[in-house]
Scaffold this active site. Structure first.
Site, short mmCIF file in Angstrom:
data_model
loop_
_atom_site.label_atom_id
_atom_site.label_comp_id
_atom_site.label_asym_id
_atom_site.label_seq_id
_atom_site.Cartn_x
_atom_site.Cartn_y
_atom_site.Cartn_z
N ASP A 1 0.39 -4.80 -17.69
CA ASP A 1 0.42 -6.22 -17.36
C ASP A 1 0.11 -7.03 -18.62
O ASP A 1 -0.98 -6.89 -19.21
CB ASP A 1 -0.63 -6.54 -16.28
N LYS B 1 1.63 -1.79 -8.96
CA LYS B 1 1.02 -1.65 -7.63
C LYS B 1 0.57 -0.23 -7.34
O LYS B 1 -0.51 0.00 -6.80
CB LYS B 1 2.00 -2.15 -6.56
N THR C 1 -2.85 -8.94 5.61
CA THR C 1 -3.93 -9.47 4.77
C THR C 1 -3.69 -10.96 4.57
O THR C 1 -2.58 -11.39 4.26
CB THR C 1 -3.96 -8.75 3.41
N GLY D 1 -5.82 -13.13 2.67
CA GLY D 1 -6.63 -13.72 1.60
C GLY D 1 -7.98 -14.15 2.13
O GLY D 1 -8.68 -13.39 2.79
N ASP E 1 -3.55 -4.66 -3.73
CA ASP E 1 -3.54 -3.23 -4.10
C ASP E 1 -4.93 -2.63 -3.90
O ASP E 1 -5.06 -1.46 -3.49
CB ASP E 1 -3.12 -3.06 -5.56
N SER F 1 -12.66 -7.45 -6.21
CA SER F 1 -11.62 -7.40 -7.26
C SER F 1 -11.17 -8.79 -7.69
O SER F 1 -10.84 -9.00 -8.85
CB SER F 1 -10.44 -6.54 -6.81
#
Ligand code: RIB
Length: 305
Positions: free
Chosen positions: A13, A40, A220, A222, A252, A282
């Site tokens: 990344d 991922k 999911t 958030g 992930d 994370s």
């Protein structure tokens, strides 16, 4: 305790930070350029391994300096890399990411990830109690072959269909647990869903997408937490209020943590709460792979309520 097998992408990344995202056609001055291990598949494997699961990653790297750095980082996380092949035909997967105000934009150039083949997944020693994990950054026929082998061996299959793309009914039927966000759920179910939609509507769309009555669909959301339709049971896990600095890889983290918990025999409801807490850690750190928490860190968050 079962093992976690992840067939998936490995990327470097390349992250530019800025105070705001540029509009189309605009240039903005950035703050920093950072290099983080990502992809991922690799992120999910790092999360599972740091959380204590015996983890094998199946994937491809190029014969280049990013490939060497990624392999060294993943090996240091205790991940079995015996099924990560190096290929001269392509460069290592690379993601160009912009992070501003904790939100990101990502362009992924697949490189070697596009070459992960049915042969690459053919030797995985899957067994009953294991969890087989994949996402949509490697070819879909490879995922189908991997999941067919996993189910035949009595392992649980867990798919994170991101980035979203159309998938066949045959592939969906091979999935035991689908983990996706509300946008991806809307895309796969052929409807529009947003953050603001009520839980009842999200459960309704999940029910329409369910390929088998015993399939679990985890959505999911958030900050809003997680909703899961497990067969006909509706489970809801509250969100955790934290100060996010970078949400890259949070999904992930959730997937890897959930896989690790299920491989350890933890019941779904507790596994979801654990994975939700892991993801909340994370997002408080920069980067994808390096932001994954340890089991002790997640236990501390859960213990604090
Ligand atoms: O989910 C986050 C990941 O998506 C990043 O690490 C990037 O590599 C892309 O694959």
């Amino acid at each position: 305790m079962g093992r976690v097998f992840v067939a998936g992408s490995i990327n470097m990344d390349v992250v530019a930070t800025a105070t705001r995202h540029p509009k189309v056609g605009e240039t903005v001055a950035g703050l920093e350029v950072l290099y983080f291990p990502g992809g991922k598949g690799a992120n999910q494997a790092v999360a599972a391994s740091r959380l204590g699961a015996r983890t094998t990653l199946i994937g491809r790297l190029g014969k280049d300096s990013f490939g060497a750095e990624l392999r060294a980082f993943l090996a240091a996380q205790g991940i079995d890399l015996g099924s990560v092949r190096e290929t001269a035909e392509a460069h290592s997967g690379t993601a160009i990411i912009t992070v501003a105000a904790a939100d990101n934009t990502i362009v992924v150039i697949p490189g070697g990830n596009a070459l992960v083949s049915t042969d690459d997944v053919a030797a995985a020693p899957l067994a009953k109690g294991d969890v087989a994990v994949s996402q949509f950054e490697i070819p879909l026929p490879t995922i189908a072959a991997f999941f067919a082998r996993a189910r035949a061996a009595g392992a649980t299959t867990l798919l994170n269909p991101a980035p979203a793309q159309a998938m066949s009914g045959e592939l969906l039927a091979l999935v035991d647990i689908l983990v996706l966000n509300e946008t991806e759920l809307g895309f796969l179910a052929g409807t529009e869903l947003s953050e603001a939609d009520a839980a009842a509507r999200i459960f309704d769309v999940a029910l329409r997408l369910q390929a088998r009555e015993d399939q679990t669909i985890c959505v999911t959301l958030g900050k809003r937490g997680v909703l899961a339709l497990a067969g006909r049971e509706e489970i809801s896990v509250a969100g955790r209020l934290v100060q996010a600095v970078d949400t890259t890889g949070a999904g992930d983290c959730f997937v890897g943590a959930l896989a690790a918990q299920l491989a350890d025999g933890v019941p779904l409801r507790s596994a979801l709460a654990f994975a939700n807490a892991a993801a909340s850690i994370s997002v408080q750190r920069m980067g994808a792979g390096p932001s994954m928490p340890t089991a002790a860190e997640v236990a501390a968050v859960l213990g604090a309520g």
